[in-house]
Scaffold this motif. Structure first.
Motif, mmCIF file in Angstrom:
data_model
loop_
_atom_site.group_PDB
_atom_site.id
_atom_site.type_symbol
_atom_site.label_atom_id
_atom_site.label_comp_id
_atom_site.label_asym_id
_atom_site.label_seq_id
_atom_site.Cartn_x
_atom_site.Cartn_y
_atom_site.Cartn_z
ATOM 1 N N LEU A 66 29.985 46.836 33.254
ATOM 2 C CA LEU A 66 30.813 45.681 33.532
ATOM 3 C C LEU A 66 32.275 46.095 33.648
ATOM 4 C CD1 LEU A 66 29.321 43.044 31.039
ATOM 5 C CD2 LEU A 66 28.628 43.538 33.389
ATOM 6 N N VAL A 67 32.965 45.588 34.665
ATOM 7 C CA VAL A 67 34.394 45.819 34.849
ATOM 8 C C VAL A 67 35.062 44.449 34.837
ATOM 9 C CG1 VAL A 67 36.189 46.779 36.326
ATOM 10 C CG2 VAL A 67 33.926 47.855 36.266
ATOM 11 N N SER A 68 36.030 44.254 33.960
ATOM 12 C CA SER A 68 36.655 42.936 33.828
ATOM 13 C C SER A 68 38.158 43.029 33.994
ATOM 14 C CB SER A 68 36.314 42.302 32.474
ATOM 15 O OG SER A 68 36.845 43.065 31.418
ATOM 16 N N GLU A 69 38.734 41.952 34.450
ATOM 17 C CA GLU A 69 40.178 41.841 34.628
ATOM 18 C C GLU A 69 40.525 40.357 34.603
ATOM 19 O OE1 GLU A 69 43.882 43.843 35.120
ATOM 20 O OE2 GLU A 69 41.881 44.717 34.990
ATOM 21 N N THR A 70 41.658 40.025 33.995
ATOM 22 C CA THR A 70 42.086 38.632 33.925
ATOM 23 C C THR A 70 43.174 38.370 34.952
ATOM 24 O OG1 THR A 70 41.560 38.479 31.561
ATOM 25 C CG2 THR A 70 43.062 36.834 32.452
ATOM 26 N N VAL A 71 42.980 37.328 35.760
ATOM 27 C CA VAL A 71 43.962 36.929 36.763
ATOM 28 C C VAL A 71 44.257 35.446 36.573
ATOM 29 C CG1 VAL A 71 43.164 38.662 38.415
ATOM 30 C CG2 VAL A 71 42.195 36.361 38.493
ATOM 31 N N ALA A 72 45.339 34.990 37.178
ATOM 32 C CA ALA A 72 45.702 33.574 37.128
ATOM 33 C C ALA A 72 45.334 32.926 38.453
ATOM 34 C CB ALA A 72 47.190 33.408 36.841
ATOM 35 N N ILE A 73 44.522 31.896 38.395
ATOM 36 C CA ILE A 73 44.168 31.118 39.580
ATOM 37 C C ILE A 73 44.589 29.682 39.313
ATOM 38 C CG2 ILE A 73 42.299 30.288 41.056
ATOM 39 C CD1 ILE A 73 40.778 32.824 40.494
ATOM 40 N N GLY A 74 45.572 29.226 40.060
ATOM 41 C CA GLY A 74 46.101 27.886 39.805
ATOM 42 C C GLY A 74 46.738 27.754 38.445
ATOM 43 N N GLY A 75 47.245 28.857 37.900
ATOM 44 C CA GLY A 75 47.877 28.829 36.586
ATOM 45 C C GLY A 75 46.913 28.917 35.428
ATOM 46 N N ILE A 76 45.613 29.063 35.720
ATOM 47 C CA ILE A 76 44.596 29.124 34.672
ATOM 48 C C ILE A 76 44.100 30.563 34.541
ATOM 49 C CG2 ILE A 76 42.280 28.350 34.012
ATOM 50 C CD1 ILE A 76 42.909 25.740 35.476
ATOM 51 N N PRO A 77 44.065 31.134 33.338
ATOM 52 C CA PRO A 77 43.564 32.505 33.178
ATOM 53 C C PRO A 77 42.061 32.560 33.472
ATOM 54 C CG PRO A 77 44.752 31.773 31.218
ATOM 55 C CD PRO A 77 44.510 30.564 32.055
ATOM 56 N N VAL A 78 41.694 33.408 34.396
ATOM 57 C CA VAL A 78 40.290 33.571 34.759
ATOM 58 C C VAL A 78 39.917 35.038 34.547
ATOM 59 C CG1 VAL A 78 38.568 33.403 36.593
ATOM 60 C CG2 VAL A 78 40.407 31.710 36.448
ATOM 61 N N GLU A 79 38.955 35.274 33.672
ATOM 62 C CA GLU A 79 38.469 36.637 33.447
ATOM 63 C C GLU A 79 37.357 36.920 34.460
ATOM 64 O OE1 GLU A 79 36.566 39.568 30.010
ATOM 65 O OE2 GLU A 79 36.614 37.397 29.705
ATOM 66 N N LEU A 80 37.661 37.783 35.422
ATOM 67 C CA LEU A 80 36.686 38.174 36.431
ATOM 68 C C LEU A 80 35.849 39.324 35.885
ATOM 69 C CD1 LEU A 80 39.030 38.214 39.560
ATOM 70 C CD2 LEU A 80 37.474 36.395 38.871
ATOM 71 N N VAL A 81 34.545 39.227 36.044
ATOM 72 C CA VAL A 81 33.641 40.276 35.561
ATOM 73 C C VAL A 81 32.817 40.779 36.745
ATOM 74 C CG1 VAL A 81 31.813 40.890 33.952
ATOM 75 C CG2 VAL A 81 33.518 39.178 33.295
ATOM 76 N N ASP A 82 33.064 42.031 37.124
ATOM 77 C CA ASP A 82 32.268 42.671 38.174
ATOM 78 C C ASP A 82 31.042 43.295 37.516
ATOM 79 O OD1 ASP A 82 31.441 43.748 40.588
ATOM 80 O OD2 ASP A 82 32.709 45.525 40.407
ATOM 81 N N THR A 83 29.881 43.051 38.086
ATOM 82 C CA THR A 83 28.629 43.479 37.458
ATOM 83 C C THR A 83 27.888 44.477 38.328
ATOM 84 O OG1 THR A 83 27.347 41.694 38.475
ATOM 85 C CG2 THR A 83 28.416 41.211 36.374
ATOM 86 N N ALA A 84 26.914 45.138 37.722
ATOM 87 C CA ALA A 84 26.064 46.073 38.450
ATOM 88 C C ALA A 84 25.151 45.301 39.401
ATOM 89 C CB ALA A 84 25.233 46.895 37.469
ATOM 90 N N GLY A 85 24.830 45.919 40.547
ATOM 91 C CA GLY A 85 23.925 45.297 41.504
ATOM 92 C C GLY A 85 22.549 45.062 40.894
ATOM 93 N N ILE A 86 22.018 43.871 41.120
ATOM 94 C CA ILE A 86 20.741 43.492 40.523
ATOM 95 C C ILE A 86 19.608 43.841 41.482
ATOM 96 C CG2 ILE A 86 19.373 41.554 39.682
ATOM 97 C CD1 ILE A 86 21.977 40.246 38.789
ATOM 98 N N ARG A 87 18.755 44.742 41.058
ATOM 99 C CA ARG A 87 17.584 45.177 41.814
ATOM 100 C C ARG A 87 16.640 45.863 40.841
ATOM 101 N NH1 ARG A 87 19.693 50.609 45.098
ATOM 102 N NH2 ARG A 87 20.321 51.796 43.239
#
Length: 504
Positions: free
Chosen positions: A293-314
């Motif tokens: 998992l790779v995560s990073e927090t960004v602001a979208i519309g002033g709201i903190p959003v923690e984005l989590v990139d995940t491994a491909g599901i197969r």
């Protein structure tokens, strides 16, 4: 907590910096601060004075601890045993050592943050210097402040109500400018002002019924049941509207987690990098590059959003990939919002269908990536909703909203951000409100007030005596008082202020 104590703490974050501030608050703040300052004139309220910070004990000498500070905090001689006074007299022959040049500001009560006398010493941000100021203050009778004690004094002295005090913490903890603005509104009393007319309506109804009971023999008329029910309904409506703001307020306060899931090579990591606006995740043409998992927090519309990139599901090819896929499924289950990324150039695969099934009934967006490339069929994804506009209502759970994007060119990314914000904010009118609930404590107390109001409605319909009806109305008033701190217990206060930083 003894409000007559003089307390001291470093008010700036730990570490080195250009400036560090030590704050003294209490009746002896000026008396304690003056011996460590080479003042050319007396401290004046509301004026900053530039002077030297000196060590009255002499260079390298330890600050003497007071003999007994458990009685009364008065001038320093009261703290020193007779045996020590002679040595102190001898110490006056020592030349005070200059430590730093500082700016000192004095705030006279009641025109200060805590309504006490406050002295703030702004020195260079050396931990050694700031610690020495605290040591000298302790030696002259101050005590170390507890976490949040300055703000607690402001609350106990009537300078702030409890919602405003909690807003101070929220303002310090804010991660985005929008969070800071919301906290500033709460600090100005937005929530208190919204609660005030609700409480007043309830108090007016209680007063009406109390008058009918106390002066029944004087033929004081009591409102008919229909009027009483209408007044209860008005209060319930306002409280229900306030309780509904918690869904948005909680997200504003805490942020949310967004998981990006999909099968390998559909562009999850590229989309993640595009949303983060930098090359955070590794992107290659080799399927299965992301294993963890790779995560990073960004602001979208002033709201903190923690984005989590995940491994491909197969179907996993090795143990490491199997562990990564397991973590991806856990991230999908824990996320507040899910982006199911699908390759628009290819027909839906079994893995795509399985993921779409798993997010049914949950907040989710289907992201059709690689929209800049030609599709292999006229309609690759017939199962998805044809609604691509983010300003429309979200699709039914069985058919997630579809957003065509290109992580390579950036096409559709603004629409995706808008769709994410729509899922977060819901009704746009909520964002325009002030005084919405951002705390679990507030939400619980509002719900605690609604329950007795439901009982009161039943009591009126059942023609239960007004003495019993009043118990329900008082039961609704008490939680509202607890929100602002009018009837809050010491245990709750200690729990709230223990989450503050020391020095605030």
């Amino acid at each position: 907590m003894n409000l007559d104590d003089t307390i001291v703490a470093i008010a700036t974050p730990p570490g080195r910096g250009g400036i560090g501030v030590v704050r003294l608050a209490g009746p002896e703040a000026r008396i304690i601060a003056q011996p460590m300052l080479s003042l050319s004139r007396e401290l004046e309220p509301g004026r900053a004075i530039h002077c030297d910070l000196i060590d009255p004990c002499g260079a390298g000498a330890p600050a003497r601890e007071p003999a007994d500070i458990s009685t009364t905090h008065v001038a320093t001689d009261a703290f020193v045993r007779p045996a020590e006074r002679s040595s102190e007299t001898a110490d006056t022959t020592k030349t005070p050592a200059r430590i730093d040049e500082v700016v000192v500001t004095y705030f006279a009560k009641p025109h200060s943050y805590t309504t006490d006398d406050i002295v703030e010493i702004s020195a260079h941000g050396s931990p050694v210097v700031l610690r020495r100021v605290v040591e000298l203050s302790l030696a002259r009778g101050a005590r170390l402040a507890e976490p949040g004690e300055f703000t607690m004094r402001a609350f106990l002295n009537g300078r702030l109500d409890l919602t405003q005090a909690e807003a101070v913490r929220d303002l310090i903890d804010s991660q985005t400018l929008f969070q800071a603005k919301v906290a500033a509104q709460q600090l100005e009393g937005a929530l208190s002002n919204r609660l005030k007319p609700i409480k007043q309506k309830l108090v007016d109804l209680i007063a009406l019924l109390e008058a009918g009971i106390d002066f029944a023999e004087d033929d004081i008329s009591v409102a008919p049941d229909a009027i009483i029910l209408d007044r209860i309904a008005q209060v319930k409506t306002l409280l229900t509207q306030l309780a509904a703001t918690f869904t948005y307020g909680k997200i504003v306060h805490q942020g949310l987690t967004l998981a990006i899931v999909g099968r390998p090579n559909v562009g999850k990591s590229s989309l993640f990098n595009r949303l983060v606006e930098r090359e955070r995740a590794i992107v290659t043409a080799q399927p299965g590059t992301t294993r963890d998992l790779v995560s990073e927090t960004v602001a979208i519309g002033g709201i903190p959003v923690e984005l989590v990139d995940t491994a491909g599901i197969r179907r996993a090819l090795d143990e490491a990939e199997s562990i990564g896929i397991k973590k991806s499924m856990e991230a999908l289950a824990d996320a507040d919002l899910v982006l199911v990324v699908i390759d628009k150039t290819q027909p839906l695969s079994d893995e795509d269908r399985e993921l779409l099934t798993q997010v049914e009934g949950r907040p989710a967006i289907a992201v059709e990536n690689k929209c800049d490339l030609p599709s292999t069929s006229r309609d690759s994804h017939p199962r998805l909703s044809s609604r691509a506009e983010p300003d429309r209502a979200p699709a039914e759970p069985s058919s997630p909203q579809r957003i065509p994007t290109s992580a390579l060119t950036g096409e559709g990314i603004p629409a995706l951000r808008a769709a994410i914000l729509q899922h977060v904010a819901g009704d746009a009118t909520t964002q325009l409100e002030t005084g919405f609930l951002t705390s679990v404590r507030h939400q619980k107390l509002v719900n605690d007030a609604l329950t007795p109001l439901d009982a009161a409605t039943y009591a009126v319909a059942a023609r239960i005596p007004h003495e019993m009806l009043l118990l329900d109305l008082y039961g609704a008033l008490r939680p509202l008082d607890e929100i602002t701190g009018a009837t809050t217990t010491d245990d709750i206060l200690n729990l709230i202020f223990s989450t503050f930083c020391i020095g605030k």
